[in-house]
Motif scaffolding. Structure first.
Motif, mmCIF file in Angstrom:
data_model
loop_
_atom_site.group_PDB
_atom_site.id
_atom_site.type_symbol
_atom_site.label_atom_id
_atom_site.label_comp_id
_atom_site.label_asym_id
_atom_site.label_seq_id
_atom_site.Cartn_x
_atom_site.Cartn_y
_atom_site.Cartn_z
ATOM 1 N N ALA A 23 27.767 14.888 46.644
ATOM 2 C CA ALA A 23 27.133 15.738 45.635
ATOM 3 C C ALA A 23 28.069 16.875 45.238
ATOM 4 C CB ALA A 23 25.823 16.287 46.171
ATOM 5 N N ALA A 24 28.835 17.404 46.195
ATOM 6 C CA ALA A 24 29.797 18.472 45.888
ATOM 7 C C ALA A 24 30.913 17.951 44.986
ATOM 8 C CB ALA A 24 30.382 19.036 47.180
ATOM 9 N N ALA A 46 31.689 19.307 41.219
ATOM 10 C CA ALA A 46 33.011 19.790 40.818
ATOM 11 C C ALA A 46 33.478 19.087 39.545
ATOM 12 C CB ALA A 46 34.013 19.567 41.946
ATOM 13 N N ILE A 47 33.228 17.799 39.458
ATOM 14 C CA ILE A 47 33.598 17.040 38.255
ATOM 15 C C ILE A 47 32.801 17.556 37.057
ATOM 16 C CG2 ILE A 47 33.490 14.765 37.154
ATOM 17 C CD1 ILE A 47 34.054 13.601 40.000
ATOM 18 N N GLU A 48 31.524 17.800 37.265
ATOM 19 C CA GLU A 48 30.682 18.302 36.174
ATOM 20 C C GLU A 48 31.132 19.691 35.724
ATOM 21 O OE1 GLU A 48 26.013 19.404 35.412
ATOM 22 O OE2 GLU A 48 26.489 17.793 36.805
#
Length: 83
Positions: A12-13, A17-19
């Motif tokens: 999820a992290a 980060a990508i988002e």
């Protein structure tokens, strides 16, 4: 390292980060497209000031998004940056 370790799903992290980086990635992509279009216009012998301005605006968008990303990262505490 086994094959299983290499092909794990993103956490999820990782997805967060990508988002968070997505606006910067989109701006960089738009910059690349503007540069390719300018080079194509130059190659055809039909470049104009609008093509140059399009590249300049795209460059400024990348700079803006870079600063925005840095500000977002500095404001939100990261589990990796625990003092």
């Amino acid at each position: 390292m086994s094959d299983h370790d290499f092909y794990t799903e993103p956490t999820a992290a990782d997805l967060a980060a990508i988002e968070a980086e997505e606006p910067l990635l989109a701006a960089e992509f738009a910059w690349a497209v503007a540069e390719v279009e300018l080079l194509a216009a130059i190659n055809r012998g039909r470049s104009c000031e609008l093509d140059v301005r399009r590249v300049r605006r795209a460059e400024h968008a990348v700079i803006r998004e870079t600063f925005a990303l840095v500000n977002r990262l500095n404001r939100s505490p990261s589990p990796r940056r625990v003092a």
